[in-house]
Enzyme design. Structure first.
Site, PDB file in Angstrom:
ATOM      1  N   LYS A   1       0.823  -1.219   0.000  1.00 50.74           N
ATOM      2  CA  LYS A   1       0.000   0.000   0.000  1.00 50.74           C
ATOM      3  C   LYS A   1       0.859   1.273   0.000  1.00 50.74           C
ATOM      4  O   LYS A   1       0.380   2.349  -0.308  1.00 50.74           O
ATOM      5  CB  LYS A   1      -0.887  -0.042   1.245  1.00 50.74           C
ATOM      6  CG  LYS A   1      -1.906   1.060   1.372  1.00 50.74           C
ATOM      7  CD  LYS A   1      -2.731   0.835   2.657  1.00 50.74           C
ATOM      8  CE  LYS A   1      -3.734   1.962   2.871  1.00 50.74           C
ATOM      9  NZ  LYS A   1      -4.492   1.762   4.138  1.00 50.74           N
TER      10      LYS A   1
ATOM     11  N   THR B   1       4.316 -12.699  15.096  1.00 51.67           N
ATOM     12  CA  THR B   1       5.297 -12.115  16.012  1.00 51.67           C
ATOM     13  C   THR B   1       5.258 -12.798  17.374  1.00 51.67           C
ATOM     14  O   THR B   1       4.203 -13.320  17.782  1.00 51.67           O
ATOM     15  CB  THR B   1       5.003 -10.608  16.188  1.00 51.67           C
ATOM     16  OG1 THR B   1       5.764 -10.110  17.297  1.00 51.67           O
ATOM     17  CG2 THR B   1       3.526 -10.336  16.485  1.00 51.67           C
ATOM     18  N   ASP B   2       6.380 -12.728  18.089  1.00 53.37           N
ATOM     19  CA  ASP B   2       6.393 -13.279  19.457  1.00 53.37           C
ATOM     20  C   ASP B   2       5.499 -12.467  20.397  1.00 53.37           C
ATOM     21  O   ASP B   2       5.159 -12.921  21.487  1.00 53.37           O
ATOM     22  CB  ASP B   2       7.825 -13.372  20.005  1.00 53.37           C
ATOM     23  CG  ASP B   2       8.566 -12.044  20.100  1.00 53.37           C
ATOM     24  OD1 ASP B   2       7.979 -10.991  19.780  1.00 53.37           O
ATOM     25  OD2 ASP B   2       9.750 -12.063  20.489  1.00 53.37           O
ATOM     26  N   GLU B   3       5.102 -11.258  19.978  1.00 54.40           N
ATOM     27  CA  GLU B   3       4.269 -10.420  20.860  1.00 54.40           C
ATOM     28  C   GLU B   3       2.901 -11.034  21.123  1.00 54.40           C
ATOM     29  O   GLU B   3       2.223 -10.646  22.071  1.00 54.40           O
ATOM     30  CB  GLU B   3       4.089  -9.018  20.277  1.00 54.40           C
ATOM     31  CG  GLU B   3       5.373  -8.261  20.197  1.00 54.40           C
ATOM     32  CD  GLU B   3       5.192  -6.755  20.319  1.00 54.40           C
ATOM     33  OE1 GLU B   3       4.087  -6.301  20.681  1.00 54.40           O
ATOM     34  OE2 GLU B   3       6.171  -6.045  20.050  1.00 54.40           O
TER      35      GLU B   3
ATOM     36  N   TYR C   1      -1.527  -3.708  18.779  1.00 60.33           N
ATOM     37  CA  TYR C   1      -0.767  -4.334  17.683  1.00 60.33           C
ATOM     38  C   TYR C   1      -0.713  -5.842  17.893  1.00 60.33           C
ATOM     39  O   TYR C   1      -1.056  -6.635  16.995  1.00 60.33           O
ATOM     40  CB  TYR C   1       0.655  -3.744  17.611  1.00 60.33           C
ATOM     41  CG  TYR C   1       1.624  -4.635  16.873  1.00 60.33           C
ATOM     42  CD1 TYR C   1       1.522  -4.816  15.491  1.00 60.33           C
ATOM     43  CD2 TYR C   1       2.631  -5.333  17.555  1.00 60.33           C
ATOM     44  CE1 TYR C   1       2.393  -5.660  14.809  1.00 60.33           C
ATOM     45  CE2 TYR C   1       3.501  -6.178  16.888  1.00 60.33           C
ATOM     46  CZ  TYR C   1       3.386  -6.341  15.511  1.00 60.33           C
ATOM     47  OH  TYR C   1       4.244  -7.178  14.841  1.00 60.33           O
TER      48      TYR C   1
HETATM   49  P1  NAD Z   1       7.113  -2.276   8.394  1.00 65.89           P
HETATM   50  O1  NAD Z   1       6.188  -1.399   9.149  1.00 65.89           O
HETATM   51  O2  NAD Z   1       8.523  -1.852   8.178  1.00 65.89           O
HETATM   52  O3  NAD Z   1       6.494  -2.577   6.944  1.00 65.89           O
HETATM   53  C1  NAD Z   1       5.149  -2.872   6.738  1.00 65.89           C
HETATM   54  C2  NAD Z   1       4.871  -2.824   5.242  1.00 65.89           C
HETATM   55  O4  NAD Z   1       3.493  -3.181   5.033  1.00 65.89           O
HETATM   56  C3  NAD Z   1       5.058  -1.431   4.628  1.00 65.89           C
HETATM   57  O5  NAD Z   1       5.733  -1.536   3.400  1.00 65.89           O
HETATM   58  C4  NAD Z   1       3.620  -0.931   4.420  1.00 65.89           C
HETATM   59  O6  NAD Z   1       3.490  -0.026   3.350  1.00 65.89           O
HETATM   60  C5  NAD Z   1       2.908  -2.247   4.144  1.00 65.89           C
HETATM   61  N1  NAD Z   1       1.468  -2.160   4.433  1.00 65.89           N
HETATM   62  C6  NAD Z   1       0.876  -1.682   5.567  1.00 65.89           C
HETATM   63  N2  NAD Z   1      -0.457  -1.758   5.449  1.00 65.89           N
HETATM   64  C7  NAD Z   1      -0.715  -2.346   4.247  1.00 65.89           C
HETATM   65  C8  NAD Z   1      -1.907  -2.712   3.581  1.00 65.89           C
HETATM   66  N3  NAD Z   1      -3.113  -2.502   4.120  1.00 65.89           N
HETATM   67  N4  NAD Z   1      -1.818  -3.305   2.355  1.00 65.89           N
HETATM   68  C9  NAD Z   1      -0.601  -3.512   1.782  1.00 65.89           C
HETATM   69  N5  NAD Z   1       0.566  -3.146   2.372  1.00 65.89           N
HETATM   70  C10 NAD Z   1       0.506  -2.593   3.599  1.00 65.89           C
HETATM   71  O7  NAD Z   1       7.032  -3.692   9.111  1.00 65.89           O
HETATM   72  P2  NAD Z   1       8.185  -4.773   9.382  1.00 65.89           P
HETATM   73  O8  NAD Z   1       8.898  -4.425  10.620  1.00 65.89           O
HETATM   74  O9  NAD Z   1       8.921  -5.014   8.133  1.00 65.89           O
HETATM   75  O10 NAD Z   1       7.271  -6.042   9.715  1.00 65.89           O
HETATM   76  C11 NAD Z   1       6.804  -6.875   8.666  1.00 65.89           C
HETATM   77  C12 NAD Z   1       5.974  -7.986   9.278  1.00 65.89           C
HETATM   78  O11 NAD Z   1       6.731  -8.704  10.227  1.00 65.89           O
HETATM   79  C13 NAD Z   1       4.734  -7.491  10.018  1.00 65.89           C
HETATM   80  O12 NAD Z   1       3.685  -8.386   9.762  1.00 65.89           O
HETATM   81  C14 NAD Z   1       5.127  -7.545  11.482  1.00 65.89           C
HETATM   82  O13 NAD Z   1       4.009  -7.761  12.306  1.00 65.89           O
HETATM   83  C15 NAD Z   1       6.062  -8.741  11.480  1.00 65.89           C
HETATM   84  N6  NAD Z   1       7.116  -8.753  12.504  1.00 65.89           N
HETATM   85  C16 NAD Z   1       8.001  -7.725  12.598  1.00 65.89           C
HETATM   86  C17 NAD Z   1       9.038  -7.804  13.527  1.00 65.89           C
HETATM   87  C18 NAD Z   1      10.063  -6.706  13.670  1.00 65.89           C
HETATM   88  O14 NAD Z   1      10.921  -6.799  14.547  1.00 65.89           O
HETATM   89  N7  NAD Z   1      10.058  -5.673  12.843  1.00 65.89           N
HETATM   90  C19 NAD Z   1       9.151  -8.934  14.348  1.00 65.89           C
HETATM   91  C20 NAD Z   1       8.195  -9.948  14.232  1.00 65.89           C
HETATM   92  C21 NAD Z   1       7.200  -9.859  13.296  1.00 65.89           C
HETATM   93  O1  DAU Z   2       9.026  -8.743  19.228  1.00 65.70           O
HETATM   94  C1  DAU Z   2       8.650  -8.554  17.907  1.00 65.70           C
HETATM   95  C2  DAU Z   2       8.169  -7.143  17.708  1.00 65.70           C
HETATM   96  O2  DAU Z   2       9.319  -6.304  17.793  1.00 65.70           O
HETATM   97  C3  DAU Z   2       7.463  -6.931  16.374  1.00 65.70           C
HETATM   98  O3  DAU Z   2       6.301  -7.698  16.333  1.00 65.70           O
HETATM   99  C4  DAU Z   2       7.119  -5.452  16.169  1.00 65.70           C
HETATM  100  O4  DAU Z   2       6.582  -5.245  14.870  1.00 65.70           O
HETATM  101  C5  DAU Z   2       8.390  -4.634  16.310  1.00 65.70           C
HETATM  102  O5  DAU Z   2       8.068  -3.261  16.242  1.00 65.70           O
HETATM  103  C6  DAU Z   2       9.092  -4.935  17.640  1.00 65.70           C
HETATM  104  O6  DAU Z   2       8.288  -4.454  18.745  1.00 65.70           O
HETATM  105  P1  DAU Z   2       8.948  -3.731  20.020  1.00 65.70           P
HETATM  106  O7  DAU Z   2       7.912  -2.904  20.644  1.00 65.70           O
HETATM  107  O8  DAU Z   2       9.678  -4.718  20.864  1.00 65.70           O
HETATM  108  O9  DAU Z   2      10.071  -2.838  19.246  1.00 65.70           O
HETATM  109  P2  DAU Z   2      10.548  -1.334  19.440  1.00 65.70           P
HETATM  110  O10 DAU Z   2      11.780  -1.162  18.619  1.00 65.70           O
HETATM  111  O11 DAU Z   2       9.453  -0.376  19.242  1.00 65.70           O
HETATM  112  O12 DAU Z   2      10.942  -1.285  20.985  1.00 65.70           O
HETATM  113  C7  DAU Z   2      11.922  -2.172  21.524  1.00 65.70           C
HETATM  114  C8  DAU Z   2      12.043  -1.876  23.012  1.00 65.70           C
HETATM  115  O13 DAU Z   2      12.665  -0.575  23.170  1.00 65.70           O
HETATM  116  C9  DAU Z   2      10.720  -1.794  23.747  1.00 65.70           C
HETATM  117  O14 DAU Z   2      10.869  -2.334  25.053  1.00 65.70           O
HETATM  118  C10 DAU Z   2      10.442  -0.295  23.843  1.00 65.70           C
HETATM  119  C11 DAU Z   2      11.832   0.324  23.905  1.00 65.70           C
HETATM  120  N1  DAU Z   2      11.982   1.647  23.285  1.00 65.70           N
HETATM  121  C12 DAU Z   2      11.555   1.811  22.004  1.00 65.70           C
HETATM  122  C13 DAU Z   2      11.695   3.023  21.358  1.00 65.70           C
HETATM  123  C14 DAU Z   2      11.199   3.219  19.950  1.00 65.70           C
HETATM  124  C15 DAU Z   2      12.592   2.683  23.959  1.00 65.70           C
HETATM  125  O15 DAU Z   2      13.016   2.533  25.120  1.00 65.70           O
HETATM  126  N2  DAU Z   2      12.734   3.891  23.327  1.00 65.70           N
HETATM  127  C16 DAU Z   2      12.290   4.114  22.053  1.00 65.70           C
HETATM  128  O16 DAU Z   2      12.439   5.259  21.536  1.00 65.70           O
END
Ligand code: NAD
Ligand code: DAU
Length: 345
Positions: A34, A125-127, A150
């Site tokens: 998107k 996700t592990d969340e 989320y």
């Molecule tokens: P991100 O936010 O970087 O990317 C999300 C992508 O999805 C973007 O390109 C966005 O444009 C697209 N998108 C959002 N809504 C949409 C829609 N309605 N239709 C089509 N495209 C859409 O996310 P990420 O960190 O790359 O995470 C990707 C996946 O992995 C997610 O499902 C997230 O829940 C999962 N995940 C992420 C982490 C992490 O640490 N980042 C860990 C575990 C699981």
């Molecule tokens: O565990 C998997 C998840 O990891 C994914 O499902 C999510 O998409 C991804 O965003 C991530 O979630 P978290 O909430 O763990 O990630 P984040 O980087 O936002 O935060 C990591 C930790 O750091 C969390 O305990 C909050 C803390 N934090 C985060 C930010 C952005 C801070 O202390 N300061 C900050 O500015």
């Protein structure tokens, strides 16, 4: 193989597409995204002219657009990364999380059912498991106890997936990974926020006392695991993917400061910028995540290969070399979001 990747313009999706184009050069990969604030075609600039890669802009929750896509492409496999992914944003407003993460997944599953896709990988996700105390680790059989919108939307999507496997036989696999880090991560997550702020001489905002524990996984290791699950994972199963690398947030921030200090010409103490702020997540802030990944290791012979020191160094170096990318993905909307979460800092 005709592979549909949704959300491929985001952080993990773009790394996954790059991985697939390298490891399976004969595959056709269509990226359906998107392009929300988190999706950026710059993330794929180096591979966009590769044979076999194409992009379609669209919303996974838009039934007509998804029906058209499946009718045109007839994908053999789908990997669904598309999601609203940031916890802090879900606490500010859950609506888009429900729409994309739950409804969008159901729309894709319905199309997968109609077009009889051979494999559907749901990226979870592990969340979804909620939080741990100081001890233990989640297995694939741990109950789903999400604590923020989320996580709740991802848990709901997992259950909808399960029902499409049981009720309609959609051949799906669910992966639940821990915190990914690496290149192209949007500057709202912990690592890129800290790196960008440090380079700009801004406060490094650590929530609460920084004692929460996350399990860090280098994004390329996750992509390798996803490739294996896509090809060899058992249908109907869930696979945890973790880095076996638990660290408190404050430890991660300190490590980033050390790596940055070693790379700048004039030695600076980035640690002086660390500021402990009131936790914007409050009671919804999970204390600790840890994953038991023995199933993935024993069935698919996978384990992480990039250790934390190497992964953090690669990540910091990538952000140092791509500061223009960071500024280009930030818009006025980001500034507003930042004000709301960080209280005007
Ligand atoms: P991100 O936010 O970087 O990317 C999300 C992508 O999805 C973007 O390109 C966005 O444009 C697209 N998108 C959002 N809504 C949409 C829609 N309605 N239709 C089509 N495209 C859409 O996310 P990420 O960190 O790359 O995470 C990707 C996946 O992995 C997610 O499902 C997230 O829940 C999962 N995940 C992420 C982490 C992490 O640490 N980042 C860990 C575990 C699981
Ligand atoms: O565990 C998997 C998840 O990891 C994914 O499902 C999510 O998409 C991804 O965003 C991530 O979630 P978290 O909430 O763990 O990630 P984040 O980087 O936002 O935060 C990591 C930790 O750091 C969390 O305990 C909050 C803390 N934090 C985060 C930010 C952005 C801070 O202390 N300061 C900050 O500015």
């Amino acid at each position: 193989m005709k592979l549909l990747v949704t959300g491929g313009a985001g952080f993990i999706g773009s790394n996954f597409i790059r991985h697939i184009l390298t490891t399976h050069p004969d595959w056709r990969v269509v990226n359906f995204d998107k392009l929300t604030y988190a999706g950026n075609l710059e993330n794929l600039r180096d591979v966009e002219s590769s044979d076999g890669y194409s992009f379609v802009q669209g919303d996974i929750a838009d039934r007509e657009a998804v029906a058209q896509l499946f009718s045109d492409l007839k994908p053999q496999a789908v990997v669904n990364f598309a999601a609203e992914s940031h916890v802090d944003r879900s606490i500010l407003d859950a609506s888009a999380f429900i729409e994309t993460n739950i409804k969008g997944t159901q729309v894709l599953l319905e199309a997968a059912r109609e077009y009889a896709v051979e494999r559907f990988v749901q990226i979870s996700t592990d969340e979804v498991y909620g939080t741990l105390g100081e001890e233990g680790a989640f297995t694939e059989h741990s109950p789903l106890v999400p604590n923020n919108p989320y996580a709740a939307s991802k848990a709901a999507a997992d259950l909808v997936c399960r029902s499409y496997w049981k009720a309609y036989g959609v051949p799906l696999v669910i992966t639940r990974s821990s915190n990914n880090y690496g290149p192209y991560q949007f500057p709202e997550k912990l690592l890129p926020v800290m790196i960008r702020n440090a380079l700009n001489g801004k406060e490094l905002p650590v929530y609460g006392e920084g004692k929460q524990v996350r399990d860090w996984l280098y994004v390329e290791d996750n992509c390798r695991a996803l490739d294996l699950v896509l090809l060899k994972g058992r249908t109907g199963e869930v696979y945890n993917i973790g880095g076996d690398c638990e660290r408190r947030n404050i430890e991660i921030v300190n490590l980033i400061c050390d790596i940055l200090a070693a790379r700048v010409d004039e030695p600076r103490s980035f640690k002086e910028l660390i500021t402990f702020i009131k936790d914007p997540r409050g009671a919804a802030h999970d204390f600790r995540y840890a994953l038991d990944c023995s199933k993935l290791q024993s069935e698919l012979d996978w384990k992480p290969s990039v250790d934390l020191e190497e992964g953090l160094e690669r990540t910091v170096d990538w952000y140092l070399g791509n500061q223009q990318w960071v500024e280009s993905v930030i818009t006025g909307e980001y500034q507003e979001y930042y004000q709301k979460v960080y209280g005007g800092r």
